[in-house]
Write an enzyme that holds these catalytic residues in place. Structure first.
Site: not given
Ligand SMILES: Cc1cc2nc3c(=O)[nH]c(=O)nc-3n(C[C@H](O)[C@H](O)[C@H](O)COP(=O)(O)OP(=O)(O)OC[C@H]3O[C@@H](n4cnc5c(N)ncnc54)[C@H](O)[C@@H]3O)c2cc1C
Length: 397
Positions: A108, A217, A295
């Site tokens: 990541r 993996y 998410d």
């Molecule tokens: C165990 C596990 C394994 C996984 N494996 C995979 C995989 O192999 N392949 C895959 O595709 N997905 C996988 N996922 C899912 C994936 O990790 C998430 O779906 C993805 O990282 C979501 O990204 P995002 O950018 O939507 O949210 P996030 O990664 O949660 O990013 C949100 C960002 O917003 C910031 N933020 C939050 N609130 C505020 C605020 N009020 N003001 C300013 N900033 C803020 C946070 O600090 C963060 O940087 C896995 C998840 C888990 C738990």
């Protein structure tokens, strides 16, 4: 309402940064507000399937990511005790031939730093230590204001909430509602291969067992092995959704499993523990000049390895919609394209829990045996079930 020039994205996770790049490529002026002071990602791996890969390729990231990738040979499912194979799906060349893009494993942190670098090169403003507390639509000025916890106010034509499962933007748009604990926790860790006393197959492997499963993996060209150990639990009372895990408790929980699992875990010195949370399908993903992705609007169990992939697809589609339609129509169109797909993958992910955890006693085992037979005698039927996930291409008009 219609004119979009300046876009502000809340959250510099994988979804937010992909969105920033996709928006910048469409010519928008983009800023990202991230609450953390130092950019980075958790120390864990990520499976990047062809559907997500195609977007990363379109964003011009393939060559920067290539040196950090590991190409798995197969996706396998094995018995927790005997190591018997229930499923073997060829990846590597077969994936490229079938879907026109590879299946990769990435650290990541590598993906995140390549995204950050690309954003900097694209002139995207990254504002760190910027915690967003809320927003206000200004319909007269055709703008949306964003409020930070230090009192600053920023304005944009479009606000994208890519702020993860605890999204403040979603909370304001749709009301406060805690994420649902899915009754499962995940331990995660990354182990240098030099610390291992066991040979791990170059596959994306799910070890299935009663009420728990284990995923292993390789990462970074085979320098590290990533593990995710999932266990059913009903006792998550902590407010935090991630905390340092007890490595001895983890080893205990998987003791008696196949030596490839136990030997791998014996080399682990630390781990983090995640509560796996989800949300029901939201009534909408947008309101006025504000829209959600990743998410923030569709968290899912990681049992299809598609959460980040869906955020990456969202990012690309949203940018195309905003560039191609009047704003009022663009967000409707985005939701129309993305919501059914993300909801379907959420459901598929949930359904895998029962298979991976051998629910149903003898019936659970029979399901695995049926899968094993299908994998041997009609492998194309199994592969074709994945086509709708991996063969989906948001970059094609
Ligand atoms: C165990 C596990 C394994 C996984 N494996 C995979 C995989 O192999 N392949 C895959 O595709 N997905 C996988 N996922 C899912 C994936 O990790 C998430 O779906 C993805 O990282 C979501 O990204 P995002 O950018 O939507 O949210 P996030 O990664 O949660 O990013 C949100 C960002 O917003 C910031 N933020 C939050 N609130 C505020 C605020 N009020 N003001 C300013 N900033 C803020 C946070 O600090 C963060 O940087 C896995 C998840 C888990 C738990």
């Amino acid at each position: 309402m219609e004119q979009v020039s300046r876009v502000i994205i809340v959250g510099a996770g994988i979804g937010g940064l992909c969105s920033a790049l996709a928006m910048a490529k469409q010519g928008f002026d983009v800023m990202v507000c991230e609450q953390t002071k130092h950019l980075g990602e958790v120390g864990a791996g990520l499976q990047i399937s062809p559907n997500a890969f195609k977007v990363l390729r379109e964003l011009g990231l393939e060559s920067a990511l290539q040196p950090c990738a590991f190409v798995p040979q197969r996706a396998t499912m094995r018995d927790f005790k005997t190591g018997e194979y229930y499923l073997e799906i060829p990846l590597a060349e077969k994936t490229i031939n079938r879907y026109g893009a590879p299946y990769w494993h990435l650290h990541r942190a590598d993906l995140h730093s390549v995204l950050v670098q690309a954003c900097i090169e694209a002139g995207i403003e990254l504002m760190l230590g910027a915690t967003v507390t809320g927003y206000k639509e200004n319909t007269e000025a055709n703008q949306v204001s964003l409020f930070l916890d230090d009192g600053q106010e920023l304005t944009a034509d479009l606000l994208i909430g890519a702020d993860g499962i605890r999204s403040k933007i979603r909370e304001q748009m749709l009301g406060r509602q805690k994420a649902t604990f899915m009754g499962q926790v995940a331990w995660r860790g990354v182990i240098p291969v030099s610390d291992l006393n066991v040979e791990i197959k170059p596959d994306a492997c799910v070890w299935v067992g009663p009420n728990r499963h284990f995923v292993s993996y390789y990462l970074r060209g085979g320098e590290y092995v990533n593990f995710v150990a999932v266990e059913e639990r009903n006792d998550w009372t902590s407010e935090s959704w991630r905390e340092e895990g007890d490595i001895e408790a983890l080893k205990q929980s998987f003791s008696g499993w196949h030596p490839e699992v136990t030997e791998l875990l014996s080399a682990a010195s630390s781990t983090f523990l995640w509560a796996l949370n989800g949300r029901d399908e939201l009534p909408t993903w947008h309101q006025g000049r504000v829209v959600l992705l990743g998410d923030a609007c569709h968290p899912m169990l990681p049992f299809m390895a598609q959460g980040a992939a869906m955020a990456i697809e969202d990012a690309y589609v949203l940018a195309k919609c905003v560039a191609g339609y009047k704003m009022s129509d663009a967000l409707v169109e985005y939701e129309k394209i993305r919501k059914p797909r993300a909801t379907k993958i959420q459901k598929m992910s949930k359904a895998n829990a029962s298979l991976y955890h051998m629910h149903g006693g003898v019936l659970g085992k029979l399901k695995l045996k049926a899968l094993q037979a299908a994998s041997h005698f009609v492998p194309d039927v199994i592969q074709s079930k994945l086509d709708s996930v991996y063969g989906y291409d948001v970059t094609k008009p």
